[in-house]
Design an enzyme around this catalytic site. Structure first.
Site, PDB file in Angstrom:
ATOM      1  CG  ASP A 335      -1.917  -0.965   1.297  1.00 41.05           C
ATOM      2  OD1 ASP A 335      -2.256  -1.446   0.213  1.00 41.05           O
ATOM      3  OD2 ASP A 335      -2.428  -1.271   2.388  1.00 41.05           O
ATOM      4  CG  ASP A 643      -6.883  -4.656   1.949  1.00 39.96           C
ATOM      5  OD1 ASP A 643      -7.283  -4.556   0.774  1.00 39.96           O
ATOM      6  OD2 ASP A 643      -6.441  -3.707   2.607  1.00 39.96           O
TER       7      ASP A 643
HETATM    8  P1  ATP Z   1      -3.486   3.034   0.026  1.00 41.42           P
HETATM    9  O1  ATP Z   1      -4.246   1.931  -0.595  1.00 41.42           O
HETATM   10  O2  ATP Z   1      -2.110   3.180  -0.466  1.00 41.42           O
HETATM   11  O3  ATP Z   1      -3.609   3.132   1.506  1.00 41.42           O
HETATM   12  P2  ATP Z   1      -5.100   5.355  -0.169  1.00 41.42           P
HETATM   13  O4  ATP Z   1      -5.115   5.526   1.286  1.00 41.42           O
HETATM   14  O5  ATP Z   1      -4.785   6.534  -0.972  1.00 41.42           O
HETATM   15  O6  ATP Z   1      -4.132   4.298  -0.660  1.00 41.42           O
HETATM   16  P3  ATP Z   1      -7.888   5.001  -0.042  1.00 41.42           P
HETATM   17  O7  ATP Z   1      -7.838   5.227   1.405  1.00 41.42           O
HETATM   18  O8  ATP Z   1      -8.705   3.904  -0.591  1.00 41.42           O
HETATM   19  O9  ATP Z   1      -6.478   4.764  -0.622  1.00 41.42           O
HETATM   20  O10 ATP Z   1      -8.307   6.377  -0.709  1.00 41.42           O
HETATM   21  C1  ATP Z   1      -8.676   6.471  -2.036  1.00 41.42           C
HETATM   22  C2  ATP Z   1      -9.170   7.845  -2.342  1.00 41.42           C
HETATM   23  O11 ATP Z   1     -10.340   8.112  -1.595  1.00 41.42           O
HETATM   24  C3  ATP Z   1      -8.209   8.942  -1.963  1.00 41.42           C
HETATM   25  O12 ATP Z   1      -7.354   9.259  -3.030  1.00 41.42           O
HETATM   26  C4  ATP Z   1      -9.111  10.111  -1.644  1.00 41.42           C
HETATM   27  O13 ATP Z   1      -9.442  10.818  -2.817  1.00 41.42           O
HETATM   28  C5  ATP Z   1     -10.359   9.446  -1.139  1.00 41.42           C
HETATM   29  N1  ATP Z   1     -10.377   9.429   0.329  1.00 41.42           N
HETATM   30  C6  ATP Z   1      -9.431   8.965   1.164  1.00 41.42           C
HETATM   31  N2  ATP Z   1      -9.791   9.105   2.435  1.00 41.42           N
HETATM   32  C7  ATP Z   1     -10.997   9.665   2.441  1.00 41.42           C
HETATM   33  C8  ATP Z   1     -11.923  10.062   3.459  1.00 41.42           C
HETATM   34  N3  ATP Z   1     -11.670   9.875   4.742  1.00 41.42           N
HETATM   35  N4  ATP Z   1     -13.076  10.631   3.083  1.00 41.42           N
HETATM   36  C9  ATP Z   1     -13.345  10.817   1.790  1.00 41.42           C
HETATM   37  N5  ATP Z   1     -12.544  10.462   0.791  1.00 41.42           N
HETATM   38  C10 ATP Z   1     -11.372   9.906   1.094  1.00 41.42           C
END
Ligand code: ATP
Length: 904
Positions: A335, A643
């Site tokens: 990740d 996951d």
């Molecule tokens: P990883 O898989 O590397 O942890 P990540 O944390 O960027 O990646 P997600 O947490 O699935 O992946 O986030 C995907 C997208 O969702 C982000 O790019 C953002 O645009 C949106 N996002 C993340 N956190 C939030 C939140 N708390 N509320 C609303 N949208 C969010």
């Protein structure tokens, strides 16, 4: 206090309404006070299941006797006693006893090591105490506590649910039912079966999705799980494929030796007409010499110590076989957020329909301001609206502690938004009072947005929405203009801006809102799917971890490809990837692109892609499967409940210990206490080192047996007097297994360990090389032993003296060979190679003391018929050892020269 709250399930909790349950537990939705909780903790004890019953120490000691080899030795003791060889009987029995004690101690050591690791994995629970949300250790829960559940949590105690939102709970641990059960609030029939009690969540079950709160009705042994006596903690099996291989090997070896020994006995007595009693002693010597009795036990210790070392470096191994698999990992899929990056987020840019603002300041402290082309901008109505949405549509909590530093509880992305609001001058608690939340849709990686519904005290409703820009652009039809009005959405403008922010490596969030009616009190997907008004885009910086950059490079040197799988925007992912050295110059693939590929084409393109963006947990699973189909050994990280399948499927599932859900941890083989990619790289290095140490130990231990067996066999073949009596053989085995062999368990990773390619997963242990090395060293040791024995006899020094020489020669060869064994192929001719291990030096010192006792202490002389040696004799002994050392190094040199070794 009057009536104590109830701990036992003498109530049919599922038959009570939520309020009745709360009343019975003398609690309320704002939770217990901390003092009350402490009182109850004293009364009810910690929320822990009693540890599984272990065999008592005596039984465990007795159990050590249960071993084919020891049976054989005890039988031999009986026969020697019948033959009147009292000394041999005594020594054999002593050897049996020492074996038992060592086995007992080692088993204890290994178990303690694993116990310590198990305790590192204690779960947490989110509770209400004193009206505030608090994260506590799950064992501190008491009846009456209000617990908040979210997807991926393990239910920490038996709960009567108080509020439920789309809650699905996997209850297989309790009911055996594999499909998740849907939960609701309504109380059920008093006689409902466990699986039908929808208003209850039971300890040990997993929240598959949704959210809920509940009041604790039973803890520890009082829970349903405690009552059926199931074990909450996973059971570690103390074995791995390699260990099983070795155990099987030693069993076969023992059998082969036994048959060989019996044949020798028969041949000697019936054919050569030798004295059966003498022949029997020879055969006993042979069996004692040839069987590697300490091997499996010592290997378990090596493994356990290694695993303990890994835990010390934040990699907690939940399943021992993973230690070996780690060493052969060829791809690590990681990740991004928090693992490769620091997960300390700060909003750096704010894009509205009319302008692009820079936001200054770093971290969660709200020191910073808004700038337009370097000119300070005071927060206006438009900016305040964005800030309001950002801080209200938010599940995190940001608080300043007494020392003045800012602490975040919850998602760092959301923490960054609180800071943004503070910089705009908003006060979140006041806002929350003015616009209390009526309902929300929590963020999930699958739908990539979060929405919340608020009403002010006049009844005006508003929906706030935040999430991934692509997602929100589909949901919005308008955008906020500079004067607070609504214009039609200019999707192209926003896409351009998004790409621009992403290319700078910023994480993107879009923020939107819409008015809602006074009567609307709940929020569903349909409410936010269309007609939202886009307010702004924010770009959040989350810098890469320095140590991750180094760790990625290390993995790449070690022949391991690192792939980044993230939910983030493709451009952001590529930019961050480039900073980390992942996917430089390669295209990034999005989850949507991945979905268009069939299995075959996916497998074909995979080697050329290192960054996967906008990917969801199902994509992870597909990626693992595709890579495994191409023969890769895959380590995959994960944190969310979804996951779990990918983690289970991966060869090494790696869960985040800090931000990971319990569901992910349960599915994983390894848990990272610090969520850090560098720890994975460290674990791979450690895994390789442990495997190496096991191999080193086998390579060291087997020639001991081989050498001694050869000595006895040669004596039998050439009808020589035995150079080593059974008692002496057992002495050698004891001395070397107590002292020398164990030293290799403490061997640190070799310097070049991460410069060689991963081990082939199907590499057989007993390769041609292994057989060759064991044979060579066995021959050298046997040669030294017999050679010095015969030489002494020829000098006329007498049998006892010659035997003392033979024994010391064999032990000395091992002392020297132990140093050789620190490296399988590399030379040990260096300061570090010769003297670098304290354990080895200590072991050698201990061994030499024991040999001095053997040679000079009168009781030993009486027992073993040993005699003192003079300086000339000692010189010959040391020279024999030195010869083994030099020849062993020469052999390594030749192998290196001819490039015969399998690994770099
Ligand atoms: P990883 O898989 O590397 O942890 P990540 O944390 O960027 O990646 P997600 O947490 O699935 O992946 O986030 C995907 C997208 O969702 C982000 O790019 C953002 O645009 C949106 N996002 C993340 N956190 C939030 C939140 N708390 N509320 C609303 N949208 C969010």
């Amino acid at each position: 206090m009057g009536n104590a709250p109830s701990q036992h399930s003498d109530h049919t909790w599922h038959g009570l309404t939520a309020q009745q349950a709360l009343d019975t537990q003398q609690s309320s939705t704002s939770g217990l006070s901390q003092e009350e909780a402490e009182l109850r903790l004293q009364r009810h004890g910690p929320n822990r299941l009693p540890p599984p019953k272990r065999r008592g120490p005596l039984l465990r000691l007795l159990y050590q006797f249960h071993n084919v080899l020891l049976y054989m030795m005890m039988a031999a003791a009986l026969v020697t006693a019948l033959l009147g060889h009292w000394v041999d009987t005594g020594v054999i029995l002593a050897a049996v006893l020492i074996n038992v004690v060592i086995g007992f101690i080692q088993e204890g050591k290994a178990e303690n090591a694993l116990d310590a690791i198990r305790n590192l994995l204690s779960p947490h629970a989110l509770v209400m105490r004193d009206g505030e949300r608090r994260e506590i250790d799950a064992d501190q829960l008491v009846p009456g506590d209000i617990v908040l559940l979210a997807s991926g949590d393990k239910v920490p105690a038996d709960l009567r649910l108080l509020s439920v939102k789309n809650l699905l709970v996997e209850e297989a641990a309790l009911t055996g039912e594999s499909l998740p059960a849907e939960k609701s609030m309504a109380h059920c029939q008093a006689d409902a079966a466990l699986g039908d009690r929808r208003c209850m969540a039971y300890s040990g079950t997993l929240v598959a999705s949704g959210q809920a709160s509940g009041v604790v009705v039973a803890t520890g042994a009082g829970t349903e799980l405690g009552r059926i006596g199931a074990m909450l903690q996973q059971v570690q099996t103390m074995t791995t494929p390699l260990l099983r291989q070795i155990e099987q090997f030693s069993r076969w070896l023992a059998l082969a030796i036994l048959i060989f020994a019996m044949a020798t006995f028969a041949l000697g007595t019936f054919w050569h007409g030798q004295d059966p009693a003498e022949m029997f002693m020879m055969v006993v010597a042979l069996t004692a010499a040839a069987i590697p009795e300490g091997l499996p036990a010592l290997m378990t210790v090596i493994l356990a110590l290694g695993v303990q070392r890994m835990a010390g470096r934040n990699a907690i191994v939940r399943r021992l076989p993973a230690v070996e698999t780690l060493g052969s990992v060829t791809v690590i899929c990681s990740d991004k957020t928090g693992t490769l990056t620091r997960n300390e987020m700060t909003v750096q840019r704010l894009v509205s329909a009319s302008r692009v603002l820079d936001v200054s300041g770093v971290g969660y402290a709200p020191t910073g301001a808004f700038h337009l082309d370097a000119a300070l901008v005071e927060p206006d109505a438009a900016l305040l609206e964005v800030a309001r949405a950002a801080t209200l549509c938010n599940d995190a909590q940001l608080q300043q502690d007494a020392a003045g530093s800012w602490r975040l509880q919850g998602d760092p992305t959301e923490g960054a938004l609180h800071t943004l609001a503070l910089k705009a001058g908003l006060d979140t608690p006041t806002l929350n009072q003015q616009l209390p939340r009526s309902d929300s849709i929590p963020f999930e990686s699958e739908h990539r947005f979060m929405a919340s519904l608020h009403h002010d005290h006049q009844g005006h409703g508003v929906i706030y929405l935040k999430g991934a820009p692509e997602r929100l652009l589909e949901m919005c039809s308008g955008q906020r203009d500079a004067d607070g009005g609504v214009q039609p959405l200019d999707a192209d403008y926003w896409r351009r801006q998004a790409t621009d922010l992403a290319a700078r490596g910023l994480r993107l969030l879009a923020i939107a809102s819409r008015a809602a009616s006074a009567s609307q009190r709940s929020l569903s997907f349909a409410d936010v799917e269309q007609d939202m008004t886009l307010l702004a885009l924010v770009g959040i910086i989350d810098p890469p971890r320095e140590e991750a950059i180094a760790a990625v490079a290390e993995c790449q040197r070690a022949g391991i490809r690192v792939k980044m799988i993230t939910g983030d925007h493709a451009e952001t992912a590529r930019a961050i990837g480039a900073q980390l050295g992942i996917g430089v110059g390669l295209p990034a693939m999005t989850g949507a692109e991945l979905e268009l590929l069939d299995e075959r084409s996916l497998r074909e393109v995979l080697p050329g892609v290192e960054v996967f963006a906008r990917a969801s947990p199902e994509h992870k699973l597909r990626l693992v499967q595709a890579m495994q189909a191409s023969g890769e050994v895959v380590a995959m990280t994960g944190d969310g409940v979804n996951d779990a399948p990918a983690l289970k499927r991966a060869d090494v599932g790696v869960a985040m210990g800090d931000k990971g859900t319990e569901a992910a941890k349960e599915a994983a083989e390894v848990v990272l206490a610090d969520d850090n990619f560098a720890t994975i790289a460290g674990a791979v290095r450690e895994g390789r080192a442990i495997y190496d140490n096991l191999k080193k130990f086998i390579l060291f231990a087997l020639p001991t047996n081989g050498g001694q067996a050869l000595i006895v066999i040669i004596a039998i073949l050439f009808q020589l007097t035995l150079p080593l009596t059974p008692a002496q053989v057992l002495w050698i085995n004891m001395v070397t297994s107590v002292t020398l062999g164990l030293a290799l368990a403490f061997e640190p990773a070799e310097p070049g360990l991460m410069d060689r390619p991963p081990r082939a997963p199907n590499e057989p242990l007993l390769s041609g090389f292994f057989v060759w090395r064991v044979l060579l060293v066995s021959l050298l040791m046997a040669g030294a032993g017999i050679g010095l024995f015969l030489w002494e006899l020829q000098q006329g020094t007498g049998l006892d003296s010659a035997r003392t020489m033979a024994l010391n020669a064999v032990v000395m060869c091992e002392v020297f060979y132990l140093i050789n064994s620190r490296r399988i192929f590399a030379s040990v001719f260096s300061l570090d190679g010769l003297f670098g291990s304290r354990a080895v030096l200590l072991a050698i010192a201990a061994c030499l003391v024991l040999q001095a006792l053997y040679t000079y202490a009168p009781p030993m002389q009486r027992l073993f018929n040993s005699t003192p040696l003079d300086l000339g004799q000692w010189t010959r002994v040391v020279l024999a050892g030195l010869a083994v050392f030099v020849i062993a190094e020469l052999e390594k040199w030749l192998i290196r020269r001819l490039r015969l070794q399998p690994n770099g």
